[in-house]
Design a protein around this motif. Structure first.
Motif, short mmCIF file in Angstrom:
data_model
loop_
_atom_site.label_atom_id
_atom_site.label_comp_id
_atom_site.label_asym_id
_atom_site.label_seq_id
_atom_site.Cartn_x
_atom_site.Cartn_y
_atom_site.Cartn_z
N GLY A 3 0.81 -1.21 0.00
CA GLY A 3 0.00 0.00 0.00
C GLY A 3 0.85 1.26 0.00
O GLY A 3 0.56 2.22 -0.71
N SER B 237 -0.21 2.52 -3.49
CA SER B 237 -1.57 3.04 -3.37
C SER B 237 -1.80 4.33 -4.14
O SER B 237 -2.79 4.46 -4.84
CB SER B 237 -1.97 3.21 -1.90
OG SER B 237 -1.20 4.22 -1.29
N SER C 188 -8.67 5.52 1.97
CA SER C 188 -8.43 4.21 1.37
C SER C 188 -7.07 3.66 1.75
O SER C 188 -6.92 2.46 2.00
CB SER C 188 -8.59 4.27 -0.15
OG SER C 188 -7.67 5.17 -0.70
N THR C 189 -6.07 4.52 1.84
CA THR C 189 -4.73 4.05 2.21
C THR C 189 -4.70 3.58 3.66
O THR C 189 -4.14 2.53 3.96
CB THR C 189 -3.68 5.15 1.97
OG1 THR C 189 -3.73 5.53 0.59
CG2 THR C 189 -2.29 4.68 2.32
N SER D 145 -6.55 0.17 4.08
CA SER D 145 -5.97 -1.00 3.43
C SER D 145 -4.49 -1.22 3.71
O SER D 145 -4.00 -2.33 3.61
CB SER D 145 -6.17 -0.91 1.91
OG SER D 145 -5.49 0.23 1.40
N SER D 146 -3.78 -0.16 4.06
CA SER D 146 -2.32 -0.27 4.19
C SER D 146 -1.81 -0.06 5.60
O SER D 146 -0.60 0.00 5.82
CB SER D 146 -1.65 0.73 3.26
OG SER D 146 -2.09 0.56 1.94
N GLY E 214 1.37 2.23 5.40
CA GLY E 214 0.76 3.06 4.36
C GLY E 214 0.46 4.45 4.87
O GLY E 214 0.67 5.45 4.17
#
Length: 111
Positions: free
Chosen positions: A30, A34, A52-53, A56-57, A61
């Protein structure tokens, strides 16, 4: 976020070494990819990128966004809330059993 993942993994019976490995891998991927992926998808809004980062990361991230205040702040919030609701869901025996059933494909949704 690795401690949260390990707590969730313990609740589901996941192998701790695989849990830690996948948390770190998703974070590194990510952090590395990303923004490129989101740019390709024409997602450039700082709030959207950060949310979103972070979700998910995880921490790695989020750390990659430290020089961009709006992205970083939204990523911290997203990472925190994602970790929190994941562990809360897994702490509930009924939800945990349902999630494990879904993940192991024991329950097929009706069409």
């Amino acid at each position: 976020t690795t401690p949260l993942a390990l707590a969730g993994g313990k609740l589901t019976g996941a192998d701790p070494s695989f849990t830690a490995l996948f948390v770190v891998l998703s974070g590194v991927l990510g952090a590395s990819c990303s923004e490129t992926i989101l740019s390709t998808l024409k997602i450039q809004d700082p709030l959207s990128v950060g949310l979103s980062t972070g979700a998910s990361s995880h921490g790695i991230g989020t750390a990659s966004l430290v020089n961009e205040p709006k992205k970083f702040a939204s990523s911290v919030v997203s990472m925190t809330l994602t970790g929190l609701w994941t562990v809360c869901f897994l702490a509930s025996p009924n939800l945990r059993a349902k999630l494990i059933d879904i993940a192991s494909k024991k329950v097929l949704p009706s069409v």
